[in-house]
Design a protein around this motif. Sequence first.
Motif, PDB file in Angstrom:
ATOM      1  N   SER A   7     -38.629 -37.344  22.038  1.00  0.00           N
ATOM      2  CA  SER A   7     -37.201 -37.606  22.027  1.00  0.00           C
ATOM      3  C   SER A   7     -36.841 -38.388  23.291  1.00  0.00           C
ATOM      4  N   LEU A   8     -35.644 -38.951  23.270  1.00  0.00           N
ATOM      5  CA  LEU A   8     -35.114 -39.534  24.485  1.00  0.00           C
ATOM      6  C   LEU A   8     -34.970 -38.415  25.508  1.00  0.00           C
ATOM      7  N   ALA A   9     -34.590 -38.731  26.697  1.00  0.00           N
ATOM      8  CA  ALA A   9     -34.499 -37.751  27.761  1.00  0.00           C
ATOM      9  C   ALA A   9     -33.975 -36.430  27.244  1.00  0.00           C
ATOM     10  N   ALA A  10     -34.607 -35.374  27.669  1.00  0.00           N
ATOM     11  CA  ALA A  10     -34.373 -34.050  27.116  1.00  0.00           C
ATOM     12  C   ALA A  10     -32.919 -33.632  27.213  1.00  0.00           C
ATOM     13  N   GLY A  11     -32.547 -32.821  26.245  1.00  0.00           N
ATOM     14  CA  GLY A  11     -31.207 -32.288  26.290  1.00  0.00           C
ATOM     15  C   GLY A  11     -30.598 -32.181  24.918  1.00  0.00           C
ATOM     16  N   GLN A  12     -29.477 -31.587  24.883  1.00  0.00           N
ATOM     17  CA  GLN A  12     -28.794 -31.360  23.624  1.00  0.00           C
ATOM     18  C   GLN A  12     -28.330 -32.665  23.017  1.00  0.00           C
ATOM     19  N   GLY A  13     -28.424 -32.733  21.709  1.00  0.00           N
ATOM     20  CA  GLY A  13     -27.918 -33.907  21.030  1.00  0.00           C
ATOM     21  C   GLY A  13     -28.903 -35.022  20.872  1.00  0.00           C
ATOM     22  N   LYS A  14     -30.173 -34.752  21.105  1.00  0.00           N
ATOM     23  CA  LYS A  14     -31.187 -35.786  20.948  1.00  0.00           C
ATOM     24  C   LYS A  14     -32.262 -35.282  19.987  1.00  0.00           C
ATOM     25  N   PRO A  15     -32.282 -35.823  18.772  1.00  0.00           N
ATOM     26  CA  PRO A  15     -33.214 -35.311  17.777  1.00  0.00           C
ATOM     27  C   PRO A  15     -34.664 -35.578  18.142  1.00  0.00           C
ATOM     28  N   LEU A  16     -35.531 -34.685  17.712  1.00  0.00           N
ATOM     29  CA  LEU A  16     -36.965 -34.865  17.869  1.00  0.00           C
ATOM     30  C   LEU A  16     -37.492 -35.664  16.687  1.00  0.00           C
ATOM     31  N   HIS A  17     -38.418 -36.570  16.971  1.00  0.00           N
ATOM     32  CA  HIS A  17     -39.070 -37.359  15.937  1.00  0.00           C
ATOM     33  C   HIS A  17     -40.545 -37.000  15.942  1.00  0.00           C
ATOM     34  N   PHE A  18     -41.040 -36.604  14.784  1.00  0.00           N
ATOM     35  CA  PHE A  18     -42.379 -36.050  14.682  1.00  0.00           C
ATOM     36  C   PHE A  18     -43.422 -37.046  14.218  1.00  0.00           C
ATOM     37  N   GLY A  19     -44.658 -36.824  14.676  1.00  0.00           N
ATOM     38  CA  GLY A  19     -45.809 -37.485  14.107  1.00  0.00           C
ATOM     39  C   GLY A  19     -46.278 -36.715  12.884  1.00  0.00           C
ATOM     40  N   ASN A  20     -47.377 -37.180  12.288  1.00  0.00           N
ATOM     41  CA  ASN A  20     -47.898 -36.527  11.094  1.00  0.00           C
ATOM     42  C   ASN A  20     -48.909 -35.430  11.401  1.00  0.00           C
ATOM     43  N   GLY A  21     -49.174 -35.204  12.660  1.00  0.00           N
ATOM     44  CA  GLY A  21     -49.947 -34.046  13.048  1.00  0.00           C
ATOM     45  C   GLY A  21     -51.448 -34.235  13.087  1.00  0.00           C
ATOM     46  N   THR A  22     -52.092 -33.278  13.724  1.00  0.00           N
ATOM     47  CA  THR A  22     -53.552 -33.143  13.726  1.00  0.00           C
ATOM     48  C   THR A  22     -53.875 -31.833  13.035  1.00  0.00           C
ATOM     49  N   ARG A  23     -54.688 -31.928  11.997  1.00  0.00           N
ATOM     50  CA  ARG A  23     -55.105 -30.711  11.286  1.00  0.00           C
ATOM     51  C   ARG A  23     -56.352 -30.170  11.974  1.00  0.00           C
ATOM     52  N   LEU A  24     -56.222 -29.032  12.648  1.00  0.00           N
ATOM     53  CA  LEU A  24     -57.343 -28.396  13.345  1.00  0.00           C
ATOM     54  C   LEU A  24     -57.893 -27.271  12.487  1.00  0.00           C
ATOM     55  N   THR A  25     -59.163 -27.328  12.236  1.00  0.00           N
ATOM     56  CA  THR A  25     -59.839 -26.269  11.487  1.00  0.00           C
ATOM     57  C   THR A  25     -60.891 -25.641  12.375  1.00  0.00           C
ATOM     58  N   VAL A  26     -60.814 -24.336  12.545  1.00  0.00           N
ATOM     59  CA  VAL A  26     -61.775 -23.603  13.365  1.00  0.00           C
ATOM     60  C   VAL A  26     -62.642 -22.751  12.440  1.00  0.00           C
ATOM     61  N   THR A  27     -63.950 -22.963  12.521  1.00  0.00           N
ATOM     62  CA  THR A  27     -64.859 -22.210  11.639  1.00  0.00           C
ATOM     63  C   THR A  27     -65.727 -21.240  12.441  1.00  0.00           C
TER      64      THR A  27
END
Lengths: 114, 112
Positions: A94-114
């Motif tokens: 997000s832009l500089a932290a604080g209220q009123g600034k939405p978070l924009h997400f990536g598509n993630g890392t799928r971690l599998t632990v066996t």
Amino acid sequence: EAGVTQSPTHLIKTRGQQATLRCSPISGHTSVYWYQQALGLGLQFLLWYDEGEERNRGNFPPRFSGRQFPNYSSELNVNALELEDSALYLCASSLAAGQGKPLHFGNGTRLTVT
Amino acid sequence: GESVGLHLPTLSVQEGDNSIINCAYSNSASDYFIWYKQESGKGPQFIIDIRSNMDKRQGQRVTVLLNKTVKHLSLQIAATQPGDSAVYFCADYLTGFQKLVFGTGTRLLVSP
């Protein structure tokens, strides 16, 4: 404009190993957040970095750590992996932290632990 | 909030209907709210946000309503389309804790 990018897309580790996940925020964003999403569950807050400093962390053990680099990219490290660490790890910026600034997400890392 | 996993609330609608997804938040100090859409295999996508000094905000085909008295948030989707099928999360910003707290999520299924 490129969105939040995460690497790798998938990661397979065995119990006890360490995992490193990487995130590049949207250009101009200085805050980076990490969330854990276990299969079929909601998002649990892990860590928040802003201007290179850790600003807040969620209710996770110390083996979850990370850092933010001068270019605002970030990495998440998980030590001594346990089976229950298997999840989708999402990075957001997000832009500089604080209220009123939405978070924009990536598509993630799928971690599998066996 | 904590999701109930396999028991994720599900809303099934017909294409063209209006959908209403509800969310309750717990902290009266929350002053900023966001709705996200998450499709399978992807990260949450920002839909619309609202600040606590408002009770309604409209976007393209979406409207968010905020009732601070009962700590309730809703997302209305007009003329729902099959592409709207996804899991929808509300999130509230916890002032003082500086983090976004996500709700349990609702699965929206749109049939043609």
